[in-house]
Enzyme design. Structure first.
Site, PDB file in Angstrom:
ATOM      1  N   HIS A 101      95.080 139.949   8.243  1.00  0.00           N
ATOM      2  CA  HIS A 101      94.905 141.130   7.398  1.00  0.00           C
ATOM      3  C   HIS A 101      96.141 141.164   6.491  1.00  0.00           C
ATOM      4  O   HIS A 101      97.231 140.769   6.929  1.00  0.00           O
ATOM      5  CB  HIS A 101      94.936 142.449   8.169  1.00  0.00           C
ATOM      6  CG  HIS A 101      93.868 142.638   9.197  1.00  0.00           C
ATOM      7  ND1 HIS A 101      93.976 142.161  10.470  1.00  0.00           N
ATOM      8  CD2 HIS A 101      92.686 143.313   9.151  1.00  0.00           C
ATOM      9  CE1 HIS A 101      92.906 142.522  11.166  1.00  0.00           C
ATOM     10  NE2 HIS A 101      92.101 143.212  10.392  1.00  0.00           N
ATOM     11  N   ASP A 104      99.138 142.711   8.181  1.00  0.00           N
ATOM     12  CA  ASP A 104      99.769 141.998   9.309  1.00  0.00           C
ATOM     13  C   ASP A 104     100.913 141.141   8.801  1.00  0.00           C
ATOM     14  O   ASP A 104     101.949 141.035   9.441  1.00  0.00           O
ATOM     15  CB  ASP A 104      98.827 140.967   9.980  1.00  0.00           C
ATOM     16  CG  ASP A 104      97.479 141.493  10.330  1.00  0.00           C
ATOM     17  OD1 ASP A 104      97.380 142.677  10.659  1.00  0.00           O
ATOM     18  OD2 ASP A 104      96.517 140.695  10.280  1.00  0.00           O
TER      19      ASP A 104
HETATM   20  C1  XUL Z   1      88.463 145.006  15.193  1.00  0.00           C
HETATM   21  C2  XUL Z   1      88.285 143.648  14.689  1.00  0.00           C
HETATM   22  C3  XUL Z   1      89.075 143.299  13.472  1.00  0.00           C
HETATM   23  C4  XUL Z   1      88.382 142.394  12.524  1.00  0.00           C
HETATM   24  C5  XUL Z   1      89.120 142.148  11.241  1.00  0.00           C
HETATM   25  O1  XUL Z   1      87.758 145.284  16.330  1.00  0.00           O
HETATM   26  O2  XUL Z   1      87.596 142.847  15.260  1.00  0.00           O
HETATM   27  O3  XUL Z   1      90.293 142.770  13.877  1.00  0.00           O
HETATM   28  O4  XUL Z   1      88.130 141.160  13.095  1.00  0.00           O
HETATM   29  O5  XUL Z   1      89.440 143.318  10.577  1.00  0.00           O
END
Ligand code: XUL
Ligand code: CO
Length: 437
Positions: A101, A104
């Protein structure tokens, strides 16, 4: 180059007789299984969020993770150093991909432009490390759920300014993904849902979500990003109900809003469990719609009702997962992304290695077992024969659309009763699977 894991050398395949906990017993990247190397079948990815940002905190206690390379600050220097550590880890593990992300990898600033600047400064090091190691970005995504501005959702917020902020954030995350050669981009609707219908205009919110995704599709064309878009189903947590609740709901939403040609699904095991489905069910629903894109590999706990995101070690789970993945032609742009975190009690850096090695070996076994079941052919043969009545006679006429109720009634009046059913043989098939496990 970082040297955070100086006592750990590159993880090698040593075969199933090895007792070395820092070796693969089953994942042998160059080994050919069903016509392809294991590396190319499984396309393993390490997630940045759990593995390098997870603290081990839970609602009842503070973080526990020992991460000696991390000074705990929000500085760019710390974020850049963390990237080098991450790549040392991924390189030693031998995973070909990673995922992030935006928030992150780089700290959020006080303003959007400051956040974008921070992101660029860290993305520069991501690029250097990708070039140094050959590790590639499977997909990028934007965190549009953690900051308080997203309390009511991002594209489904009641506040139009928040929609605009989320759009700006996704725009930037797409640009960075593109610049880093990302093979995909994921949308997980972290707060795209509701806590109570009393304050929610469901129709309007869903239309906003669709408009948002159309903007992303348009922007993708504009910047020439060729990666695959994924939508990741999850029914709840953090909201009580999320609009992208399961594979079927996502497919319906995408079809209704003319988005289906632009998206595939990224299916996550623990999300399937929360939706009251098996992973196999979610994969089959996606695969049947030609929308099986990628998987977030993890597992829940049968006794805990939330998204525990544990590393997958269950061979039945990985076998059924790989049976579905192989049935639908294998991963093209997607892969096996470990959206999984070590337990709060597993706080030493070396636990990150044990966790990933275990997950990779479990998937390698699942792949080998699934390939053997397919090669053996008895399972597929059974299913084919089960539907034999559709291959000729009245079944073939129904499937080709040549008959309607009137003709079927005439057929059945003549015959008087349906042909006898045959056994479903569930126990026989379960035993057959066990022959291979
Ligand atoms: C949350 C989840 C996230 C997504 C990406 O449950 O799985 O980490 O994979 O935003
Ligand atoms: Co996920």
């Amino acid at each position: 180059m970082s040297n955070a894991f100086k006592n750990i050398s590159k993880i090698r395949y040593e075969g199933s007789a090895s007792k070395n906990p820092l070796a693969f017993k089953h994942y042998n990247p160059d080994e050919i299984v069903a016509g392809k190397t294991m590396r190319d079948h499984l396309r393993f990815a390490v997630v940045y969020w759990h593995t390098f940002r997870g603290t081990g905190s839970d609602p009842f206690g503070a973080g526990t993770m020992q991460r000696p390379w991390d000074d705990g600050s929000n500085s760019i220097k710390n974020a850049q150093n963390r990237v080098r550590v991450a790549f040392e880890f991924i390189e030693k593990l031998g995973a070909p991909y990673y995922c992030w992300h935006d928030r992150d990898v780089a700290p959020e600033g006080k303003t959007l432009s400051e956040s974008n600047k921070n992101f660029d400064a860290v993305a520069k090091v991501l690029k250097e490390e990708q070039q140094r190691t050959g590790i590639k970005l499977l997909w990028g995504t934007a965190n549009a759920f953690s900051h308080p501005r997203y309390a009511h959702g991002a594209s489904t917020s009641c506040n139009a300014d928040v929609f605009a902020y989320a759009a700006s954030q996704v725009k930037k995350a797409m640009e960075v993904t593109h610049d880093l050669g990302g093979e995909g981009y994921t949308f997980w609707g972290g707060r795209e849902g509701y806590m109570t219908l009393l304050n929610t205009d469901l129709k309007r919110e869903q239309e906003h979500l669709a408009a948002f995704l159309h903007m992303a599709v348009n922007y993708k064309k504009k910047i020439g990003f060729k990666g695959q878009f994924y939508i990741e189903p999850k029914p709840k947590e953090p909201t009580k109900h999320q609009y992208d609740s399961d594979s079927a709901a996502c497919l319906n939403f995408l079809r209704e809003h003319d988005l289906l040609p632009h998206f595939k699904l990224n299916i996550e095991t623990n999300h399937a469990t929360l939706a009251g489905h098996t992973m196999q069910h979610e994969l089959e629903v996606a695969g049947a719609a030609n929308a099986l894109g990628s998987i977030d590999a993890n597992t829940g706990d049968e006794l805990l009702g939330w998204d525990t995101d544990q590393f997958p070690t269950n061979i039945y789970l990985t076998t059924y997962t790989m049976l579905s993945v192989l049935r639908y032609g294998g991963f093209k742009t997607g892969g096996v992304n470990f959206d999984a975190k070590v337990r709060r009690e597993s706080f030493e850096p070396i636990d990150l290695f044990y966790a990933h090695i275990g997950g990779m070996d479990a998937f390698a076994r699942g792949l080998k077992i699934a390939a053997a079941i397919r090669k053996d052919g008895r399972l597929a043969e059974f299913v084919k024969n089960r539907y034999a009545s559709w291959d000729s006679g009245i079944g073939a006429k129904i499937e080709s659309g040549k008959v309607g109720f009137k003709e079927l009634e005439a057929y059945m009046l003549k015959q008087g009763e349906a042909d006898a059913n045959t056994s479903g043989r569930q126990e026989f098939l379960e035993n057959l699977i066990n022959e291979f496990i």
